[in-house]
Design an enzyme around this catalytic site. Structure first.
Site, PDB file in Angstrom:
ATOM      1  N   PRO A  72      12.668  44.310   7.999  1.00 39.91           N
ATOM      2  CA  PRO A  72      13.444  44.002   6.790  1.00 39.91           C
ATOM      3  C   PRO A  72      14.068  42.607   6.933  1.00 39.91           C
ATOM      4  O   PRO A  72      14.648  42.285   7.963  1.00 39.91           O
ATOM      5  CB  PRO A  72      14.517  45.099   6.762  1.00 39.91           C
ATOM      6  N   LEU A 121      22.092  43.200   9.012  1.00 42.88           N
ATOM      7  CA  LEU A 121      23.529  43.089   9.213  1.00 42.88           C
ATOM      8  C   LEU A 121      23.747  42.659  10.662  1.00 42.88           C
ATOM      9  O   LEU A 121      23.354  43.371  11.595  1.00 42.88           O
ATOM     10  CB  LEU A 121      24.198  44.445   8.958  1.00 42.88           C
ATOM     11  N   GLY A 122      24.329  41.484  10.860  1.00 42.38           N
ATOM     12  CA  GLY A 122      24.675  41.043  12.213  1.00 42.38           C
ATOM     13  C   GLY A 122      25.822  41.893  12.720  1.00 42.38           C
ATOM     14  O   GLY A 122      26.708  42.285  11.949  1.00 42.38           O
ATOM     15  N   LYS A 133      19.117  42.876  22.539  1.00 40.60           N
ATOM     16  CA  LYS A 133      18.731  41.702  23.341  1.00 40.60           C
ATOM     17  C   LYS A 133      19.226  41.864  24.766  1.00 40.60           C
ATOM     18  O   LYS A 133      20.317  42.408  24.983  1.00 40.60           O
ATOM     19  CB  LYS A 133      19.347  40.422  22.757  1.00 40.60           C
ATOM     20  N   HIS A 146      17.607  37.093  25.102  1.00 45.31           N
ATOM     21  CA  HIS A 146      18.683  36.496  24.308  1.00 45.31           C
ATOM     22  C   HIS A 146      18.706  34.960  24.421  1.00 45.31           C
ATOM     23  O   HIS A 146      18.913  34.261  23.440  1.00 45.31           O
ATOM     24  CB  HIS A 146      20.022  37.089  24.762  1.00 45.31           C
TER      25      HIS A 146
END
Ligand code: A2P
Length: 309
Positions: A4, A8-9, A70, A103
């Site tokens: 998607p 949303l962070g 991450k 990351h």
């Protein structure tokens, strides 16, 4: 499931005990279907609790939500990879991740206390382990896919040069699904974006709204940009919505990761049911400043991006 394109962070989404409701509201009421998480955000347990509540409510199923996590920089030894992935899964109360990312491409030194931020007082920089390459851990990332713990693997904060090394290294069997980097009006990442498109890779935009950090650090106020505000006025939308739509229109391979715990802004960030015309896109493209809001790597003493000193 295809990724998607609006997530949303979850970094600094709020105090652990307060993030249930913003996550529930985002998923159940607004239709968010993608959460961007990380070991380093130190809130995966709280996100996991919130997700469990959502799934228990029964309106949305696990397979409807895309969850990314991450692995952090002090966990780059090959033997760390599965262990860390399992820890994130446990904290998030999931049995698989949709996407697992490296990351940062820099490896922090091991310390006896397993310190995630092994700062060296003597040099004023982070202790870096230069003997280890992220390529060494990639086969372990690939094993997570074959064992079913994760569906896709990718990277974050990688340069084109490093992605090229991945492309041609014989150890690499699965190419990164995405590269997550800072991307917004002032850092439009044209070269990386074109490279990712050419490679069929998603470019995920962190700090898509300019991070809000101008409030503390005297950085430019992206959402107050005169051109952005002018376009926002023309179409009767907010600068935040126009900024996010601009990024999405740059390429079908762009994914945006806005973070908000405020219901009004959460809604604004996903209700992007309008189109910017060519003239508006061109004016916004000219706002490029090659400006970084996020200088973590420079603060660590590592020139990850090649433009950071
Ligand atoms: P808040 O959580 O109070 O909404 P980024 O995603 O670039 O890191 O930016 C996150 C910051 O931007 C947060 O401070 C967030 O605050 C704020 N923010 C999120 N969405 C919007 C929006 N649509 N308009 C203005 N500010 C926003």
């Amino acid at each position: 499931m295809e990724i998607p394109r609006i997530a949303l962070g979850t970094y600094a989404l709020g105090d652990d005990e307060k993030i249930n409701e913003p996550i529930r509201y985002a998923i159940e009421e607004l239709g968010y279907r993608h959460l961007d998480c990380a070991e380093f955000y130190l809130n995966e347990k709280a996100v996991g609790t919130a997700l469990k509540h959502v799934f228990d409510n029964g309106k949305v199923k696990r397979e409807d939500i895309w969850v990314t996590s991450k692995i952090w920089n002090h966990h780059h030894r090959p033997e760390d990879v599965e262990k860390c992935c399992r820890q994130s899964l446990k904290d998030l109360q999931l049995d698989y991740l949709d996407l697992y990312l490296i990351h940062w491409p820099c490896t922090f030194a091991d310390t006896p206390d397993n310190n995630p931020m092994p700062f060296d007082e003597a040099t004023g920089k982070m202790k870096i382990d230069n003997n280890r390459s992220v390529l060494d851990m990639w086969p372990e990332m690939e094993k997570l896919v074959s064992s079913g713990l994760v569906k896709h693997i990718g990277v974050s904060n990688f340069s084109i040069e490093l992605l090229e090394r991945f492309r041609f290294d014989p150890r690499v069997k699965i190419q990164p699904y995405c590269n997550q980097v800072e991307c917004n009006l002032y850092m439009q990442q044209e070269a990386l974006r074109m490279y990712c498109e050419f490679r069929g890779m998603y470019l995920e935009c962190y700090s898509p709204l300019g991070s809000g950090s101008w409030k503390q650090k005297g950085q430019p106020n992206l959402l107050g940009d005169p051109v952005l505000c002018e376009v926002a006025n023309e179409i009767g939308r907010t600068p935040g919505a126009v900024e996010l739509k601009f990024l999405l229109q740059l390429s079908p391979k762009i994914v945006i990761l806005p973070k908000s715990s405020n219901p009004t802004r959460q809604k604004e960030n996903i209700c992007l049911d309008f189109t910017l015309n060519d003239d508006q896109m061109e004016r916004l493209k000219k706002c490029e400043r090659c400006y970084r809001y996020i200088h973590d790597a420079r603060d660590w003493g590592v020139n990850v991006h090649g433009d950071d000193f």
